[in-house]
Design an enzyme around this catalytic site. Structure first.
Site, PDB file in Angstrom:
ATOM      1  N   HIS A 307      90.379 107.868 140.652  1.00 18.81           N
ATOM      2  CA  HIS A 307      90.659 107.395 142.014  1.00 18.81           C
ATOM      3  C   HIS A 307      90.248 108.458 143.029  1.00 18.81           C
ATOM      4  O   HIS A 307      89.255 108.293 143.739  1.00 18.81           O
ATOM      5  CB  HIS A 307      92.145 107.063 142.128  1.00 18.81           C
ATOM      6  CG  HIS A 307      92.547 106.408 143.407  1.00 18.81           C
ATOM      7  ND1 HIS A 307      91.654 105.913 144.332  1.00 18.81           N
ATOM      8  CD2 HIS A 307      93.784 106.140 143.927  1.00 18.81           C
ATOM      9  CE1 HIS A 307      92.306 105.380 145.350  1.00 18.81           C
ATOM     10  NE2 HIS A 307      93.596 105.517 145.132  1.00 18.81           N
ATOM     11  N   HIS A 346      81.102  99.891 142.699  1.00 21.18           N
ATOM     12  CA  HIS A 346      82.484  99.849 143.168  1.00 21.18           C
ATOM     13  C   HIS A 346      83.147  98.614 142.585  1.00 21.18           C
ATOM     14  O   HIS A 346      82.501  97.576 142.381  1.00 21.18           O
ATOM     15  CB  HIS A 346      82.523  99.795 144.700  1.00 21.18           C
ATOM     16  CG  HIS A 346      83.870 100.092 145.287  1.00 21.18           C
ATOM     17  ND1 HIS A 346      84.851  99.133 145.395  1.00 21.18           N
ATOM     18  CD2 HIS A 346      84.400 101.239 145.791  1.00 21.18           C
ATOM     19  CE1 HIS A 346      85.924  99.676 145.947  1.00 21.18           C
ATOM     20  NE2 HIS A 346      85.684 100.947 146.184  1.00 21.18           N
ATOM     21  N   ASP A 402      81.990 107.743 148.029  1.00 16.83           N
ATOM     22  CA  ASP A 402      82.087 109.069 147.420  1.00 16.83           C
ATOM     23  C   ASP A 402      80.739 109.771 147.285  1.00 16.83           C
ATOM     24  O   ASP A 402      80.698 110.969 147.014  1.00 16.83           O
ATOM     25  CB  ASP A 402      82.725 108.952 146.026  1.00 16.83           C
ATOM     26  CG  ASP A 402      84.112 108.351 146.085  1.00 16.83           C
ATOM     27  OD1 ASP A 402      84.943 108.898 146.823  1.00 16.83           O
ATOM     28  OD2 ASP A 402      84.362 107.340 145.407  1.00 16.83           O
TER      29      ASP A 402
END
EC number: 2.3.3.16
Length: 492
Positions: A307, A346, A402
């Site tokens: 996460h 994702h 990210d």
């Protein structure tokens, strides 16, 4: 107030007609109504059931009606990881993963990142609407006057080892923070204390205000420098950078480019619907505990590498690739399952993550101010080659939030173990928005998922002298490294 308005809206929606909307239909349905139902046939007994559809959902309790014998409990929905289970109705964040859309309270993330600031977005997420100037000034002032930490809390942080992980320090300190405010603990002050909007808001001001201070102290602790105190006339991110970096300069001013970059990163990370840590926040809060305990628990969920550690994994990958010339071989290794492509794909987005587009631009603005980060060339070329490769395009693997954020944090001088801390500060606003919504939702119940039991059905107790050797799990097969680590721990 926005909270009261939303309560009234929810109450109006919960009319008798709507309460029955998702229930099992026991009478014939007209042709028009049939369009809003789904028919389920139980092939075990040939019975058919019509379930109403509401907001593209079916009430899971309907499946309890599929029984072979009366009272056998019916069927459950098996959904490991909650991949297709909606447990709440929310008004906070909207995501369309196929189209790459993210909106906070209806506002496109692109507009908020371009035109807003973090505390204004925090107000929006928690209260439901953008504030006017006087509301924003009052909100910001209340948060910034709650940035200081009690001396005993500072003393607690100083007891951690010199090499303590900043995220572990943050989680522990937030949990301890609740002990300083017993009047905010329903277990001590009464289970209905958060019906008071004033009591509720006070905890929000404290948590949002103190998190940057806790994070900055954890950072200073790690590098062996004295903690800095907040300067409340500075902006939210400016004050945070000040506490991180000030040494002995009498008039230290953080770089405004970095302040704005961090502001945008905080906006982009503030909420993302019911992700792992937000689900943990709601789950813990459903027991009626205080928000400090819930936020600490949510931060613990975010601490997990799946996460909150994804941007660190991206950075490690880019360092491993090293140069643009090595990208073709790396992509080949990814296709042959020898390597993993981090920062792409994702669980929700099957398109380009809208946050990644914004962060890409911010990255270049930061590098113009601080000097180019060598890995940015590797990142942009990797992105280019991956998006031109049918292997990744056909699998809908696009850059996510990210992919570039770790590069920005690295350029700003943060070590990788600070990355989850930098994620926690803004995401706490989203957690608190969900906490408020949970408190106001008349359908709120304590979370209690079901399980499918597959263990031993029935066994009689056997005295210890009459038992054969028990089958053991992996306790006796630790790696040598783990054994050494445990022996060091137990020897102290």
């Amino acid at each position: 107030m926005a909270h009261i308005d939303r309560i009234n809206i929810l109450a109006n929606h919960l009319s008798k007609e709507e309460e029955e909307e998702n229930e099992l239909l026991t009478s014939p349905v007209s042709a028009d109504k049939k369009k809003e139902t789904v028919t389920v046939t139980d092939n075990r007994n040939g019975k058919s059931y019509d379930f109403k559809i509401k907001n593209d959902t079916i009430n899971a309790l309907n499946f309890k009606e599929l029984q072979l014998a009366k009272g056998d409990g019916g069927l459950m929905i098996y959904d490991p990881g909650f991949q297709n289970t909606a447990v709440v109705t929310s008004y906070i964040t909207y995501i369309d993963g196929d189209k790459g859309i993210l909106r906070y309270r209806g506002y496109p993330i692109e507009e908020l990142a371009e035109r807003s600031n973090f505390l204004e977005v925090a107000y929006l997420l928690i209260n439901g609407n953008l504030p006017n100037k006087s509301q924003l000034d009052g909100w910001s002032n209340k948060i910034m006057t709650h940035t200081f930490l009690h001396e005993n809390l500072v003393g607690l942080m100083k007891t951690f080892r010199y090499d303590a992980h900043p995220m572990g320090m943050l989680i522990s300190t937030v949990a301890a923070l609740g002990t300083f405010y017993p009047e905010a603990n329903p277990a001590l002050a009464g289970g209905d204390i958060f019906k008071s909007e004033n009591v509720r808001n006070k905890q929000i001001y404290r948590i949002v205000g103190k998190l940057p201070t806790i994070a900055a102290c954890a950072w200073r602790h790690r590098i062996g420098r004295p903690y800095n105190t907040p300067v409340n006339h500075l902006g939210y991110t400016e004050n945070f950078l000040y506490m991180l970096d000030k040494l002995s300069e009498p008039d230290y001013k953080p770089n405004p480019v970095l302040c704005r970059a961090l502001e945008i990163l905080f906006i982009l990370h503030a909420d993302h619907e019911l992700n792992c840590s937000t689900a943990a926040m709601r789950h813990i809060s459903s027991s009626g505990t205080d928000p400090y305990t819930s936020v600490a628990g949510a931060a613990g969920a975010l601490y997990g590498p799946s996460h909150g550690g994804a941007n660190e994994a991206v950075l490690d990958m880019l360092i491993h690739i090293g140069s643009k010339e090595n990208i073709p071989q790396f992509i080949s290794d990814v296709k042959s399952k020898k390597k993993k492509l981090m920062g792409f794909g994702h669980r929700i987005y099957k398109n380009y993550d809208p946050r990644a587009k914004i962060i890409r631009r911010v990255a270049y603005e930061v590098f113009e101010s601080l000097g180019k980060e060598p890995l940015i060339e590797v990142a942009t070329e990797l992105e280019k080659q991956a998006l031109e490769d049918e292997y990744f395009v056909s699998r809908k693997l696009y850059p996510n939030v990210d992919f570039y954020s770790g590069l920005i944090y690295k350029a700003m001088g943060f070590p990788t173990d600070m990355f989850p801390v930098l994620f926690t500060i803004p995401r706490a606003v989203g957690w608190l928005a969900h906490w408020v919504e949970h408190l106001e939702d008349p359908e709120t119940k304590i979370y209690r998922p079901r399980q499918v039991y597959k263990g031993e059905w029935f066994r009689n107790y056997v005295p210890i002298d009459g038992r054969p050797p028990a089958k053991v799990r992996s306790q006796d097969s630790y790696s040598s490294a783990t054994t050494k680590r445990y022996s060091k721990v137990t020897s102290h």
